[in-house]
Scaffold this motif. Structure first.
Motif, PDB file in Angstrom:
ATOM      1  N   ASP A 157       8.568   9.953  -0.062  1.00  0.00           N
ATOM      2  CA  ASP A 157       9.278   8.702   0.247  1.00  0.00           C
ATOM      3  C   ASP A 157       9.809   8.715   1.677  1.00  0.00           C
ATOM      4  O   ASP A 157       9.673   7.741   2.408  1.00  0.00           O
ATOM      5  CB  ASP A 157      10.441   8.479  -0.723  1.00  0.00           C
TER       6      ASP A 157
ATOM      7  N   ARG B 285       0.833  -1.216   0.000  1.00  0.00           N
ATOM      8  CA  ARG B 285       0.000   0.000   0.000  1.00  0.00           C
ATOM      9  C   ARG B 285       0.860   1.256   0.000  1.00  0.00           C
ATOM     10  O   ARG B 285       0.588   2.214  -0.719  1.00  0.00           O
ATOM     11  CB  ARG B 285      -0.924   0.005   1.217  1.00  0.00           C
ATOM     12  N   ARG B 286       1.884   1.268   0.827  1.00  0.00           N
ATOM     13  CA  ARG B 286       2.758   2.454   0.904  1.00  0.00           C
ATOM     14  C   ARG B 286       3.545   2.642  -0.384  1.00  0.00           C
ATOM     15  O   ARG B 286       3.789   3.767  -0.813  1.00  0.00           O
ATOM     16  CB  ARG B 286       3.722   2.353   2.085  1.00  0.00           C
TER      17      ARG B 286
ATOM     18  N   ARG C 165       7.305   6.269   8.629  1.00  0.00           N
ATOM     19  CA  ARG C 165       6.137   5.640   9.270  1.00  0.00           C
ATOM     20  C   ARG C 165       6.104   4.135   9.024  1.00  0.00           C
ATOM     21  O   ARG C 165       5.662   3.365   9.877  1.00  0.00           O
ATOM     22  CB  ARG C 165       4.851   6.273   8.738  1.00  0.00           C
ATOM     23  N   LEU C 166       6.546   3.726   7.843  1.00  0.00           N
ATOM     24  CA  LEU C 166       6.479   2.323   7.456  1.00  0.00           C
ATOM     25  C   LEU C 166       7.440   1.441   8.252  1.00  0.00           C
ATOM     26  O   LEU C 166       7.056   0.368   8.722  1.00  0.00           O
ATOM     27  CB  LEU C 166       6.776   2.186   5.953  1.00  0.00           C
TER      28      LEU C 166
ATOM     29  N   LEU D  34       6.887   8.405   4.079  1.00  0.00           N
ATOM     30  CA  LEU D  34       6.351   7.040   4.065  1.00  0.00           C
ATOM     31  C   LEU D  34       7.276   6.077   4.803  1.00  0.00           C
ATOM     32  O   LEU D  34       6.823   5.257   5.607  1.00  0.00           O
ATOM     33  CB  LEU D  34       6.140   6.567   2.624  1.00  0.00           C
TER      34      LEU D  34
END
Length: 171
Positions: A48, A27-28, A54-55, A51
């Motif tokens: 990027d 999803r990311r 957090r990822l 994302l």
């Protein structure tokens, strides 16, 4: 090099954690691909970085490897995890994810990111290339972190957290 799924084969809990983390990663990576298509200088790099910041903790949480989760382990288990992290050589496991750590991880794919910046200014085909590279870059970094997490869990013989406790920790 085996994938995280191949590494987790034989352990149903670990394989389930890999599937959940991969779903999140996919999803990311799609969001990164969409941001890569926008011809605004630096936007995709910012997206990027946001994302990834957090990822990475979310993936780590699937395996019980965030800084908070490691701190809650008994001292002997914590030491085992820290030794396993050292063996794997990960700079992201069990750390507070900062902009500097994300940038250090992104340096491993620097050429792809530079190519993505240049490609997006070529109408249509270039934007498609930039989107593909945006997806692939985030996917690569996430998969690398996934493999590191699986290896640490296996080396330290770490008990994975229950999936229900993970979703409440994300909120």
């Amino acid at each position: 090099m085996p994938s995280s799924s191949q590494m987790a084969a034989g352990d149903p809990d670990l394989a389930a954690a890999v599937r959940r983390a991969r779903k999140l990663l996919h999803r990311r990576a799609l969001v990164a691909a969409a941001a890569s298509m926008v011809p605004v200088p630096g936007l995709d790099w910012a997206v990027d970085a946001a994302l990834l910041s957090r990822l990475i903790p979310q993936i780590s949480a699937e395996f019980g490897l965030t800084a908070g989760q490691i701190d809650q382990l008994d001292p002997s288990k914590r030491e085992q995890v820290q030794k396993a992290v050292g063996l794997v050589g990960s700079v992201l496991i069990g750390k507070l994810i900062t902009r500097e750590l994300v940038l250090r991880a992104a340096q491993t794919v620097g050429l792809r990111l530079t190519t993505k910046q240049v490609a997006k200014y070529v109408p249509l085909a270039g934007q498609a290339v930039a989107a593909t590279l945006g997806y692939a870059t985030l996917r690569y970094l996430g998969e690398q972190h996934l493999r590191d997490c699986v290896q640490v869990v296996q080396e330290a013989r770490l008990q994975l957290p229950a999936p229900a406790s993970i979703s409440t920790a994300r909120k």
